[in-house]
Design a protein around this motif. Structure first.
Motif, PDB file in Angstrom:
ATOM      1  N   GLU A  11      28.271  25.874  50.448  1.00  0.00           N
ATOM      2  CA  GLU A  11      27.222  26.675  50.310  1.00  0.00           C
ATOM      3  C   GLU A  11      26.471  26.471  51.813  1.00  0.00           C
ATOM      4  O   GLU A  11      26.024  27.648  52.356  1.00  0.00           O
ATOM      5  CB  GLU A  11      26.235  25.852  49.412  1.00  0.00           C
ATOM      6  CG  GLU A  11      24.960  26.959  49.139  1.00  0.00           C
ATOM      7  CD  GLU A  11      23.937  26.208  48.120  1.00  0.00           C
ATOM      8  OE1 GLU A  11      22.988  25.926  48.368  1.00  0.00           O
ATOM      9  OE2 GLU A  11      24.426  26.031  46.809  1.00  0.00           O
ATOM     10  N   LYS A  12      26.281  25.386  52.492  1.00  0.00           N
ATOM     11  CA  LYS A  12      26.118  25.359  53.703  1.00  0.00           C
ATOM     12  C   LYS A  12      26.773  26.088  54.878  1.00  0.00           C
ATOM     13  O   LYS A  12      26.229  26.619  55.648  1.00  0.00           O
ATOM     14  CB  LYS A  12      25.909  23.650  54.235  1.00  0.00           C
ATOM     15  CG  LYS A  12      24.811  22.966  53.574  1.00  0.00           C
ATOM     16  CD  LYS A  12      23.429  23.308  54.193  1.00  0.00           C
ATOM     17  CE  LYS A  12      22.376  22.225  53.513  1.00  0.00           C
ATOM     18  NZ  LYS A  12      21.167  22.611  53.789  1.00  0.00           N
ATOM     19  N   ALA A  14      28.368  28.629  54.471  1.00  0.00           N
ATOM     20  CA  ALA A  14      28.352  30.086  53.733  1.00  0.00           C
ATOM     21  C   ALA A  14      26.899  30.462  54.394  1.00  0.00           C
ATOM     22  O   ALA A  14      26.783  31.604  55.246  1.00  0.00           O
ATOM     23  CB  ALA A  14      28.511  30.294  52.423  1.00  0.00           C
ATOM     24  N   ALA A  15      25.997  29.832  54.534  1.00  0.00           N
ATOM     25  CA  ALA A  15      24.715  29.925  55.252  1.00  0.00           C
ATOM     26  C   ALA A  15      24.840  30.112  56.735  1.00  0.00           C
ATOM     27  O   ALA A  15      24.202  30.832  57.149  1.00  0.00           O
ATOM     28  CB  ALA A  15      23.777  28.927  54.656  1.00  0.00           C
ATOM     29  N   LYS A  16      25.666  29.435  57.150  1.00  0.00           N
ATOM     30  CA  LYS A  16      25.915  29.368  58.727  1.00  0.00           C
ATOM     31  C   LYS A  16      27.051  30.635  59.047  1.00  0.00           C
ATOM     32  O   LYS A  16      27.610  30.573  60.119  1.00  0.00           O
ATOM     33  CB  LYS A  16      26.441  28.125  59.234  1.00  0.00           C
ATOM     34  CG  LYS A  16      25.732  26.987  58.884  1.00  0.00           C
ATOM     35  CD  LYS A  16      24.629  26.838  59.802  1.00  0.00           C
ATOM     36  CE  LYS A  16      23.846  25.581  59.725  1.00  0.00           C
ATOM     37  NZ  LYS A  16      22.737  25.392  60.601  1.00  0.00           N
ATOM     38  N   ASP A  17      27.284  31.360  58.136  1.00  0.00           N
ATOM     39  CA  ASP A  17      28.419  32.405  58.410  1.00  0.00           C
ATOM     40  C   ASP A  17      29.775  32.218  58.758  1.00  0.00           C
ATOM     41  O   ASP A  17      30.290  32.805  59.549  1.00  0.00           O
ATOM     42  CB  ASP A  17      27.684  33.526  59.498  1.00  0.00           C
ATOM     43  CG  ASP A  17      26.682  34.193  58.978  1.00  0.00           C
ATOM     44  OD1 ASP A  17      26.490  34.240  57.804  1.00  0.00           O
ATOM     45  OD2 ASP A  17      25.527  34.484  59.572  1.00  0.00           O
ATOM     46  N   VAL A  18      30.200  30.851  58.053  1.00  0.00           N
ATOM     47  CA  VAL A  18      31.584  30.495  58.313  1.00  0.00           C
ATOM     48  C   VAL A  18      32.316  31.409  57.497  1.00  0.00           C
ATOM     49  O   VAL A  18      32.093  31.503  56.417  1.00  0.00           O
ATOM     50  CB  VAL A  18      31.668  28.911  58.126  1.00  0.00           C
ATOM     51  CG1 VAL A  18      33.228  28.593  58.387  1.00  0.00           C
ATOM     52  CG2 VAL A  18      30.813  28.105  58.870  1.00  0.00           C
ATOM     53  N   PRO A  19      33.429  31.862  57.991  1.00  0.00           N
ATOM     54  CA  PRO A  19      34.273  32.570  57.464  1.00  0.00           C
ATOM     55  C   PRO A  19      35.085  32.250  56.142  1.00  0.00           C
ATOM     56  O   PRO A  19      35.210  30.791  56.376  1.00  0.00           O
ATOM     57  CB  PRO A  19      35.557  33.137  58.128  1.00  0.00           C
ATOM     58  CG  PRO A  19      34.993  32.997  59.683  1.00  0.00           C
ATOM     59  CD  PRO A  19      33.993  31.924  59.535  1.00  0.00           C
ATOM     60  N   ALA A  20      35.136  32.461  54.951  1.00  0.00           N
ATOM     61  CA  ALA A  20      35.451  32.010  53.748  1.00  0.00           C
ATOM     62  C   ALA A  20      36.682  31.148  53.930  1.00  0.00           C
ATOM     63  O   ALA A  20      37.098  30.162  53.464  1.00  0.00           O
ATOM     64  CB  ALA A  20      35.411  32.833  52.576  1.00  0.00           C
TER      65      ALA A  20
END
Length: 137
Positions: A11-12, A14-20
């Motif tokens: 979740e963290k 994803a919030a930092k826009d790290v690619p999945a």
């Protein structure tokens, strides 16, 4: 930094826009080297919070943290009926001072509510409250 579950870290990220795909790879590696362990997290969480919570409340907390139901159930095995009775007794003993002098029905309702909100099963709640109020009388 406090321990985190895989779901919390995902979740963290994803919030930092790290690619999945990168996040999955990093989290897999973290699990591989032992930096992320949901089972250890769940065990520690239950151990540290079981004195003030019932099984139901602990299970909800673990679910909110992203721990799967199977892992949570394994961690919650240490919280048996006797453990819950003892934890409930301690909470009621502390709360008894504030309900002294109240009518029995009012005192019961307040104590029942306190224990129910903390996730204790009904049979534990009823037994502990009635025993405590009988001993106080």
């Amino acid at each position: 930094m406090a321990p985190r579950t895989r779901a919390q870290l995902a979740e963290k990220m994803a919030a930092k826009d790290v690619p999945a795909d990168v996040a999955v790879e990093v989290l897999d590696r973290f699990e591989e080297v032992g930096l992320v362990d949901d089972r250890a997290f769940a065990d520690g969480w239950v151990r540290s919070r079981s004195t003030g919570r019932g099984r139901r409340a602990l299970a909800q907390e673990l679910r909110r943290k992203g721990v799967d139901d199977e892992t949570a159930a394994e961690a919650l095995e240490v919280v048996d009926q006797d453990t819950q009775f003892e934890a409930a007794r301690q909470l009621v003993d502390r709360k008894l001072r504030s309900v002294r002098g109240l009518e029995r029905a009012v005192a019961e309702r307040r104590l029942f509510g306190m224990l129910a909100r903390r996730g204790f099963p009904t049979d534990v709640v009823v037994r502990v409250v009635r025993e405590a109020l009988q001993a106080q009388a």
